[in-house]
Design a protein around this motif. Sequence first.
Motif, PDB file in Angstrom:
ATOM      1  N   ALA A   1       1.411  -1.002   0.043  1.00 32.51           N
ATOM      2  CA  ALA A   1      -0.100  -0.223   0.051  1.00 32.51           C
ATOM      3  C   ALA A   1       1.046   0.955   0.626  1.00 32.51           C
ATOM      4  N   LEU A   2       1.887   1.340   0.902  1.00 32.59           N
ATOM      5  CA  LEU A   2       2.880   2.538   0.694  1.00 32.59           C
ATOM      6  C   LEU A   2       3.668   3.086  -0.687  1.00 32.59           C
ATOM      7  N   ALA A   3       3.985   1.779  -0.997  1.00 32.37           N
ATOM      8  CA  ALA A   3       4.437   1.323  -2.443  1.00 32.37           C
ATOM      9  C   ALA A   3       4.098   2.653  -3.646  1.00 32.37           C
ATOM     10  N   HIS A   4       2.473   2.113  -3.488  1.00 37.78           N
ATOM     11  CA  HIS A   4       1.283   2.344  -4.259  1.00 37.78           C
ATOM     12  C   HIS A   4       0.731   3.609  -3.819  1.00 37.78           C
ATOM     13  N   LEU A   5       1.019   4.452  -2.793  1.00 39.78           N
ATOM     14  CA  LEU A   5       0.238   5.329  -2.896  1.00 39.78           C
ATOM     15  C   LEU A   5       0.072   6.266  -3.712  1.00 39.78           C
ATOM     16  N   ARG A   6      -0.916   7.372  -3.713  1.00 39.05           N
ATOM     17  CA  ARG A   6      -1.282   8.217  -5.058  1.00 39.05           C
ATOM     18  C   ARG A   6      -1.378   9.521  -4.409  1.00 39.05           C
ATOM     19  N   ALA A   7      -0.429  10.481  -4.780  1.00 43.44           N
ATOM     20  CA  ALA A   7       0.108  11.881  -4.955  1.00 43.44           C
ATOM     21  C   ALA A   7      -1.643  12.537  -4.196  1.00 43.44           C
TER      22      ALA A   7
ATOM     23  N   LEU B   1       7.080   7.615   1.859  1.00 39.22           N
ATOM     24  CA  LEU B   1       5.921   7.325   1.913  1.00 39.22           C
ATOM     25  C   LEU B   1       6.302   5.957   0.774  1.00 39.22           C
ATOM     26  N   ARG B   2       6.596   6.285  -0.647  1.00 40.30           N
ATOM     27  CA  ARG B   2       6.540   5.511  -1.451  1.00 40.30           C
ATOM     28  C   ARG B   2       7.910   4.682  -1.056  1.00 40.30           C
ATOM     29  N   ARG B   3       8.746   5.100  -0.837  1.00 35.72           N
ATOM     30  CA  ARG B   3       9.879   4.398  -1.169  1.00 35.72           C
ATOM     31  C   ARG B   3       9.791   3.704   0.528  1.00 35.72           C
ATOM     32  N   LEU B   4       9.531   4.488   0.973  1.00 38.53           N
ATOM     33  CA  LEU B   4       9.195   2.961   2.763  1.00 38.53           C
ATOM     34  C   LEU B   4       8.625   2.144   2.389  1.00 38.53           C
ATOM     35  N   GLY B   5       7.562   2.035   1.726  1.00 40.32           N
ATOM     36  CA  GLY B   5       7.138   0.999   0.825  1.00 40.32           C
ATOM     37  C   GLY B   5       8.416  -0.174   0.261  1.00 40.32           C
TER      38      GLY B   5
END
Length: 418
Positions: A175-181, A206-210
Motif C-alpha cells: 500500500a505504501l509503495a503505491h500511494l497516490r499523490a 512514503l513510497r520509498r518506505l514501502g
Amino acid sequence: MSELPDSRAPGWHTPVPEDHPASALLTVEAVRQRCAEVMAHVEAGRSPHFTWHAGRLGAAADLVIDTLRARYPDLRVPYHSRWRHFEAGGVDRWGALSRGAGFDVLERARVRIDLVIPSVLLDAGAGPDWRFLDAAHGITLARSEGLGVASFAMFAAGAFSSHPGEHPLRSDAAALAHLRAPVLADAFQVHAGNPLVGLDGRLALLRRLGEVAHATPIVFGAPARLGHLLDYLLLHARDGRIGAGFVLATLLRALGPVWPGRVALQGVSLGDCWHHPAATDTRVPFHKLTQWLTYSLLEPLEDAGLTVTGLDALTGLPEYRNGGLLLDLGLLQPREPSFLVEPQTVDAEAVVEWRAVTVIALDRIAAAVRERLGLDEAAFPLARVLEGGTWSAGRRIAAERRPGGPPPVRIVSDGTVF
C-alpha cells in the motif's frame, strides 16, 4: 559502542557490515561525537558563523523548568514522541481507535508501530500557512500537531493497508509503495489556499518506505508490514531488554535507503548527514527523524513488555524548536544578522553548525535542569527533558518573539529534514 544489528545476514535492502566505513556513522555515538567536534570549533572562537555564550545556559535551564512545571506540575513528564501530537486538543485519539479492537498485547504494539513510522516520516515542517481541520472534534491544528492528527486520520481510514476492509489498522509495503499523490493531498487537506511544504517529498518518502520495507524481509517480514519490526526487536532482546542504541542502529540500516540521496559513502546513503570542516572526515550525522522515530517507538515497545535501556544514549533533536531556543535566548549568536533573515538550505555550513551545537547544548541544558530539580538521568532522561521541556520552551519563546511563533531561521525544506 552500542551492539549493532548484523546487516550482513540475508534479507537487508542495503547490507552494511560492521567493517564498512559507513557503519560507524550509522550510530548515535557518531552523532554526539561529531557534534561535539563542531561545538568545540565554535567555543574556540574559530567559527565564521556563530559565537557561543555559555553564561546564558542557566537562564535557558530556568526557562525550561518554568515551562516544564507549567505543563507537568507533578514532574510526571511523558516521553518526547509523536504520541503527544496524536493527543492534540486533549483528545485521546489512539485510545478511542484501539478500544474494543480486540488486539492482544503484541498485535496492539504492532499496530502502534504501523501507525507511528509513517507518521514520523511525514513530520518534517509543514510551513507557516498550512492548517488541518479535525472536523470530528472541531479543532483546527497547524505544524507538528496538525501533521500528526492528519497522518493519524489517514492511518485510521486504512490508507496504508492493502486490505483496508479486512485489516485497516496496519501499514504494509504494498500500500505504501503505491500511494497516490491525490490521496495524500486530500488526506492533508492541501489546496491552493492551504499549501503544505514538501508534499511531493513526503509522498516520495512514503513510497520509498514501502519499497525498502518489501526489500528488507529480515526486519519487516514477508509480505512486509512495518509492525513486524516488533518481532525483529523481540528476537534480539535479552531478558526482555533492548538498548535504545540498538533500536536506532536497526532503523538506520533498515530505513536508511528510504531517504533521498544526499551524502553517501561507498554505496551506502548516510541519510541526515552533512558536511562541516570541523568534523572528522567533514561528516556530521544527525539522524533527526530516525531518532524522533526511536523516541516514538518507546511506548509501543514498552506496551509489548520490553524494557528499553540506555535512553540517554539518544541525543536531543536538532530541529527548529530546540535550535530556535538557543538563538532566541542568545546562547548562540550569529555573526551575520543575515542568517536570521535570508532563507537557509539544510546543507548550508551555518545550518549544519547550528544543528550540531543544538545537540550538545541540549545535553548541557538537560544536565542543568536535572541539577536544579535534584533528579538524575534515570529519573529524568533526556526524552523527558525534551518533552517537558526544551521543545516546548522553544515554541513558547518563538511565540513571544514573533507573531504566529515561526522559528527564528527560515529553512528551505523539502519535507524530509526539518
